[in-house]
Design an enzyme around this catalytic site. Structure first.
Site, short mmCIF file in Angstrom:
data_model
loop_
_atom_site.label_atom_id
_atom_site.label_comp_id
_atom_site.label_asym_id
_atom_site.label_seq_id
_atom_site.Cartn_x
_atom_site.Cartn_y
_atom_site.Cartn_z
N SER A 261 12.27 65.99 -59.79
CA SER A 261 12.05 64.54 -59.83
C SER A 261 13.35 63.81 -59.51
O SER A 261 14.43 64.40 -59.52
CB SER A 261 11.56 64.12 -61.22
OG SER A 261 12.64 64.21 -62.13
N LYS A 262 13.22 62.53 -59.27
CA LYS A 262 14.39 61.70 -58.99
C LYS A 262 15.37 61.79 -60.17
O LYS A 262 16.56 61.85 -59.99
CB LYS A 262 13.94 60.26 -58.77
CG LYS A 262 15.09 59.31 -58.55
CD LYS A 262 14.63 57.90 -58.37
CE LYS A 262 14.98 56.98 -59.53
NZ LYS A 262 16.35 56.96 -59.95
N ARG A 263 14.78 61.84 -61.37
CA ARG A 263 15.63 61.90 -62.57
C ARG A 263 16.50 63.16 -62.59
O ARG A 263 17.64 63.13 -63.02
CB ARG A 263 14.79 61.80 -63.83
CG ARG A 263 14.98 60.46 -64.52
CD ARG A 263 14.05 60.25 -65.68
NE ARG A 263 12.67 60.24 -65.25
CZ ARG A 263 11.72 61.01 -65.74
NH1 ARG A 263 11.98 61.88 -66.69
NH2 ARG A 263 10.48 60.91 -65.29
#
Ligand code: GLU
Length: 506
Positions: A261-263
């Protein structure tokens, strides 16, 4: 393979940054289309108005352009199956939803938001499905007359698919083989919303049909929706016309624990989006691969290898070769772990591999952004040739190449001063004299002069190399110091040495 013309589509919902998994979906679609002389279509799936994000669509096309994956048909490129934005196709969908109701495969549901909320409170994990629909307010539970009155009064309603009981739904996925589901486990998805817009499920099937899509490749996260899509195909258009499906493996976190994910990128310090994305609501910018300094050739090559190989150890493929070699048979079923170090390796390989001429305008652009206007193209070519080995990211050229065109602003004098003495000072004074007089300004000659003078002064050349580097470069980096001097030219080399000598006097 069928004799139908190959037509594939990438169907993004423009809601934010373009995740590298999305670009890989684009890539596999593109490769398959080009390999089969087919068409690659981009259709914007923007029927969910609540998720509309300004600028997201434009951004997606910029990313594709950067990657060199140009669509044959799209809202931007045109085509004869348009419009290519679902929001502009709104009137197409209702009739299919109504047709499903007439055939008994779908029904009107009049439950208000409050009624649904109350159900959710009453029943944990409530789902509108064959197990609950009989206790809800819909055309299956109300009388025909009541339904007619509600419709005539324009009572807000949705249309839901009526999932059959205990039916076996199966299809052959081009990557996974036979996949099957039990219809009782799937809820009655909304097909047409109260605002008249279709949901993704209805729109994807109707548009794949109207756009004559032959193969639908998408991320594995869409696999649970497949039974709904298969049924809709069966009910509306007949299964024999359905595209062939391929659900592409997920791109996983570096430790293999779930989807990347972007996170994860923020946490571990690497990009996840293709290009910089600025969220218009928060104004927060997330760095993309492009701005991090990746070459599109490397980015695309790296993505191709996340889930595919050609059966050999070969890893470096230009796009054209991927078009020739790509095959869905060799796409893995399991997720592919993202490895940033490997991504960097691809970039470094591509920086070394690309002809200098292809890098030239990009490096000139970087230098310009740093305030350096390069007028000598020939010098820039030479600089790139001798520094590219040292650059992992395109942006590394800023450090590696700037000092050739601009005297270093910072000189690491402390790296020289502690071991500086009069003998070294004399050496450099003599070196300047010799360099001024020399006729041959080639690295080999400059090195020879340097070593001869060192020998006469009985100083080890090793002790003089670092000071010379600091004089020319400003710091302890860069390619061979005599090659640097050759490119800098006589006047500049001598002047930089003189400048640092004067600094050392004080
Ligand atoms: N609109 C879906 C998405 O945003 C596309 C899924 C599909 O390709 O069917 O990913």
């Amino acid at each position: 393979m069928s004799t139908k013309k190959v037509r594939v589509r990438f169907a993004p919902s423009p809601t934010g940054g373009l995740h590298l998994g999305g670009v890989r979906t684009v890539l596999y679609n593109y490769l398959f289309a080009k390999q089969n002389n087919g068409d690659f279509i981009v259709r914007i799936e923007d029927t969910d108005q609540t998720r509309f994000v300004a600028g997201a669509e434009e951004y997606i096309f910029k990313c594709l352009e950067w990657c060199g994956l140009t669509p044959d048909e799209s809202p931007l490129h045109g085509g004869s199956y348009g419009p290519y934005r679902q929001s502009e196709r709104k009137e197409n969908y209702r009739k299919y939803a109504e047709e499903l109701v007439e055939k008994g495969f779908a029904y009107y549901a009049f439950d208000t938001a409050e009624e649904l909320e109350a159900k959710r409170k009453e029943i944990a994990n409530f789902q509108y499905s064959q197990h609950t629909r009989s206790s809800m307010k819909n055309s299956l539970t109300l009388s025909a007359a009541a339904v007619e009155t509600l419709l005539n009064n324009h009572t807000p309603h949705v249309i839901r698919i009526k999932m059959p009981e205990n039916e076996h739904i199966s299809f052959t996925d081009m990557i996974r083989g036979e996949v099957s589901f039990n219809s009782s486990q799937v809820d009655d998805k909304v097909l047409l919303k109260a605002d008249g817009m279709p949901t993704y499920h209805l729109a994807v099937v109707v548009d794949d049909h109207l756009m004559q899509i032959s193969h639908a490749f998408r991320g594995e996260e869409w696999l649970p929706s497949a039974p709904v899509h298969i049924l809709l195909w069966q009910y509306l258009f007949g299964l024999e016309n359905m595209p062939q499906w391929a659900h592409l493996p997920l791109i996983l976190k570096p430790d293999g624990n779930g989807k990347l994910s972007k996170r994860d990128g923020d946490r571990l310090g690497f990009p996840v989006f293709a290009m910089d994305w600025t969220d218009p609501k928060t104004n927060e910018t997330t760095t993309g691969f492009k701005e991090k300094g990746f070459l599109p050739e490397a980015f695309v090559n790296m993505l191709a290898m996340l889930g595919w190989n050609d059966g050999t150890d070969k890893e470096i493929f230009p796009l054209q070769e991927l078009v020739e070699k790509f095959s869905l048979d060799r796409v893995h079923k399991g997720g592919a772990k993202f490895d940033y170090e490997k991504a960097k390796w691809f970039n470094h390989e591509w920086i070394k591999k690309l002809p200098t001429a292809n890098l030239q305008w990009q490096v000139a652009g970087l230098l310009k952004a740093g305030g350096i206007q390069v007028s000598d193209e020939h010098a820039l070519e030479k600089v790139i040739a001798i520094t590219k080995e040292r650059c992992t990211f395109l942006n590394d050229f800023t450090e590696q190449a700037s000092f050739f065109f601009k005297r270093p602003a910072i000189i690491d004098i402390d790296a020289v001063r502690p071991k500086w003495n009069e003998q070294k000072n004399l050496f450099f004074t003599e070196l300047i004299r010799t360099y001024r007089l020399t006729q041959f300004w080639q690295a080999a000659d400059l090195e020879k002069d340097f070593k001869e003078i060192a020998a006469v002064n009985t100083i080890k050349p090793g002790e003089l190399m670092l000071p010379l580097r600091i004089m020319l470069v400003g710091g302890k980096f860069g390619p061979g110091v005599f090659e640097i001097a050759e490119i800098l030219g006589k006047e500049e080399t001598v002047s930089r040495i003189e400048h640092v000598l004067s600094l050392l006097e004080h």
